[in-house]
Scaffold this active site. Structure first.
Site, PDB file in Angstrom:
ATOM      1  N   TYR A 293       0.856  -1.194   0.000  1.00  0.00           N
ATOM      2  CA  TYR A 293       0.000   0.000   0.000  1.00  0.00           C
ATOM      3  C   TYR A 293       0.889   1.239   0.000  1.00  0.00           C
ATOM      4  O   TYR A 293       1.673   1.457   0.928  1.00  0.00           O
ATOM      5  CB  TYR A 293      -0.911  -0.003   1.219  1.00  0.00           C
ATOM      6  CG  TYR A 293      -2.106   0.899   1.065  1.00  0.00           C
ATOM      7  CD1 TYR A 293      -3.302   0.398   0.564  1.00  0.00           C
ATOM      8  CD2 TYR A 293      -2.058   2.247   1.411  1.00  0.00           C
ATOM      9  CE1 TYR A 293      -4.418   1.216   0.420  1.00  0.00           C
ATOM     10  CE2 TYR A 293      -3.164   3.071   1.259  1.00  0.00           C
ATOM     11  CZ  TYR A 293      -4.340   2.546   0.767  1.00  0.00           C
ATOM     12  OH  TYR A 293      -5.445   3.358   0.614  1.00  0.00           O
ATOM     13  N   TYR A 344      -5.382   5.624  -7.592  1.00  0.00           N
ATOM     14  CA  TYR A 344      -5.728   5.529  -6.172  1.00  0.00           C
ATOM     15  C   TYR A 344      -7.147   5.017  -6.062  1.00  0.00           C
ATOM     16  O   TYR A 344      -8.105   5.756  -6.288  1.00  0.00           O
ATOM     17  CB  TYR A 344      -5.597   6.915  -5.533  1.00  0.00           C
ATOM     18  CG  TYR A 344      -5.944   6.979  -4.065  1.00  0.00           C
ATOM     19  CD1 TYR A 344      -5.152   6.345  -3.116  1.00  0.00           C
ATOM     20  CD2 TYR A 344      -7.055   7.690  -3.621  1.00  0.00           C
ATOM     21  CE1 TYR A 344      -5.459   6.410  -1.764  1.00  0.00           C
ATOM     22  CE2 TYR A 344      -7.370   7.762  -2.271  1.00  0.00           C
ATOM     23  CZ  TYR A 344      -6.566   7.130  -1.347  1.00  0.00           C
ATOM     24  OH  TYR A 344      -6.878   7.200  -0.010  1.00  0.00           O
TER      25      TYR A 344
END
Lengths: 391, 144
Positions: A293, A344
């Site tokens: 991440y 994103y």
């Protein structure tokens, strides 16, 4: 009894990633779930479960609720629905919950999705305008300490001080993600290379971060279909087995403002790492490719440490020069470009990329990849997955 | 450099709100006192406040006035505006308190440039009036 290899991801679907999708979060989610069904070889009406994200704790209500997405798809009944909260921390948890639902027989085919439109919509995850009057923010907002970039910058600054990690080392994370995006036509930064010179001369947003240290802001949705290995045999794709799942918090977990622990590190990741590797009966040395991440560059080396790929203090050096983390290196990372350079989507795009690596269809394919680690957002309650070819 | 609030946007100022178990801290702030939560049973400090002590699970608390002294544990210099209420650049600091083990507090520093900030810099609390209703604990350098 273990959840190991009791479920697999059999479909992945995505909308375009763009600055302005021209349609709502619900519409984007419907498009992504439809694409995932086509990819899997499923009829939409076979979907009988939905696993989605809960609120991020700091922003407005979910804008693509499962019931609205299901209605717009014409799905007659959801035998399972569940949400995992805490924004990007949730992403692997959303798949873990789907795996629990199908392996226990509560549902047969669960659609997982995330739909966001911060680039053209009303909820921007990098901006404080929508933050409600919740007690936990009284310690921060009056001081102008009002965005995820600032909050993670505070952690990263201390971590860099303790470990000696440098801006150049963070720059190599940004550059490797960008390299991967240059091979990925779906990526927001496809065709837009980045040099170390540009990285180092970019203006600071919140020290030690510049624009190049923070993730993209875009519209789009990604969906995955989870079912059992038995049902997967009748479907189109090579399944990606959910071999390990892990959740983690720590004693003093806050949502992005975990400034009060003994160590500035990421203890929730240490917890999630123990769980995910424990269930998978695999360790860092078995992982062929990782999707970390990467809402911020610094969190990649911090996760290299907490997920056990190196010791505390060695994460920066691991990224030095980029050779160990790029395609062909010992641990290629974020092969779609990640959230720094592909899109994103709160990590859901990175799970889809994990599936592509298991299938052998990534635009930055790691040869013979069998074991893939995917991680969720950190500095928040977090989650992780090990996806494998089910060997 | 001191944080500068843009008066034009003060209607957007974030009025602190809190949970019942945090009353001690915020009632202290109203009186311009920095009070931290200390377990009456095992003397463990906790900030932000909680319902039960993380160590002994006790739920009786004392609210102890702090010396206000601490050291800069981390900081960020905000250079890109995220809200017009706060004029950039400004510094946000994370202070580790000297006398309350494990207690850290987020705040601003009022008399220091970004270049002067350093890890371990000694600081002390001072209350700064931000709105008519609120004076907040901020920090300044300790002069030797």
């Amino acid at each position: 009894m273990s959840l190991k290899n009791k479920a697999c991801i059999v479909g992945i679907g995505s909308t375009e990633f763009t600055r302005n999708a021209g349609r709502s979060e619900i519409h984007l989610a419907v498009d992504a779930v439809t694409a995932a069904c086509v990819d899997a070889g499923l009829e939409i009406d076979q979907i009988d479960g939905m696993s989605s994200y809960g609120t991020a704790g700091i922003y407005a209500a979910e804008l693509a609720p499962d019931i609205d997405v299901a209605r717009s798809l014409g799905i007659p009944n959801l035998r399972y629905f569940g949400q995992t909260p805490w924004g990007g921390g949730a992403c692997c948890g959303v798949v873990a919950q789907a795996a629990m639902a199908v392996s226990s027989g509560v549902a047969n085919y669960v659609a997982c999705y995330r739909s966001l439109k911060p680039a053209s919509g009303t909820v921007r995850y990098g901006r404080p305008t929508a933050i409600p009057a919740e007690y936990r923010y009284s310690y921060y907002m009056p001081y102008g300490f009002a965005s995820p970039t600032m909050w993670v910058a505070m952690l990263a600054k201390r971590w860099m001080h303790e470990t000696g990690a440098t801006r150049e080392q963070l720059g190599h994370v940004a550059l490797v993600c960008r390299e991967n995006a240059l091979r990925n036509p779906r990526a927001m930064f496809y065709g837009r290379p980045l040099t170390m010179e540009e990285y180092l001369h970019s203006p600071m947003s919140s020290e030690p971060f510049t624009l190049h240290d923070t993730c993209l802001e875009n519209d789009g949705a990604v969906a995955l279909i989870v079912t059992t290995p038995e049902r997967a045999r009748d479907l189109k794709q090579k399944p990606a087995f959910v071999t390990g799942v892990g959740f983690g918090t720590s004693r003093d977990s806050h949502s992005m403002t975990s400034f009060y622990r003994e160590s500035i590190g990421l203890p929730e990741c240490t917890e999630a790492a123990r769980e995910v590797f424990g269930m998978a009966q695999l360790g860092p040395k078995d992982i062929d490719v990782a999707q970390f991440y990467d809402a911020f560059t610094a969190t990649v080396p911090m996760q290299l440490e907490t997920y056990g790929f190196c010791k505390y203090g060695e994460g920066g050096a691991f990224c030095d020069g980029g050779d160990r983390i790029r395609l062909g290196g010992e641990l290629p990372i974020n092969t779609s470009g990640g959230m720094l350079a592909e899109a994103y989507i709160h990590g859901m795009n990175m799970i889809a990329e994990g599936v592509r690596q298991v299938r052998g269809t990534s635009t930055s394919q790691v040869k013979g990849a069998e074991n893939v680690l995917v991680t969720g957002g950190l500095g928040v309650p977090t989650s992780a997955l090990v996806l494998t070819s089910g060997h | 450099m001191s944080i500068e609030y843009n008066p034009k946007y003060m209607k957007h100022f974030y009025d602190p709100v809190w949970e019942s178990f945090e009353n001690g801290f915020w009632e202290g702030i109203k009186q311009r006192k920095l009070l931290f939560q200390k377990c009456a049973a095992c003397a463990t400090f906790s900030h932000p406040p909680r319902v039960r002590c993380a160590k002994c699970k006790g739920d009786r608390w004392e609210w102890v006035e702090s010396s206000g002294r601490g050291r800069v544990y981390s900081w960020t210099v905000v250079r890109q505006e995220v809200h017009p209420a706060f004029r950039v650049p400004f510094e946000v600091i994370l202070v580790e308190m000297d006398k309350e083990p494990g207690v850290r507090l987020v705040s601003n520093i009022i008399d220091c440039t970004a270049e002067e900030l350093s890890f371990g810099l000694p600081v002390e609390v001072c209350f700064q009036e931000v709105t008519k209703g609120w004076a907040l604990p901020m920090f300044r350098k300790v002069v030797a």
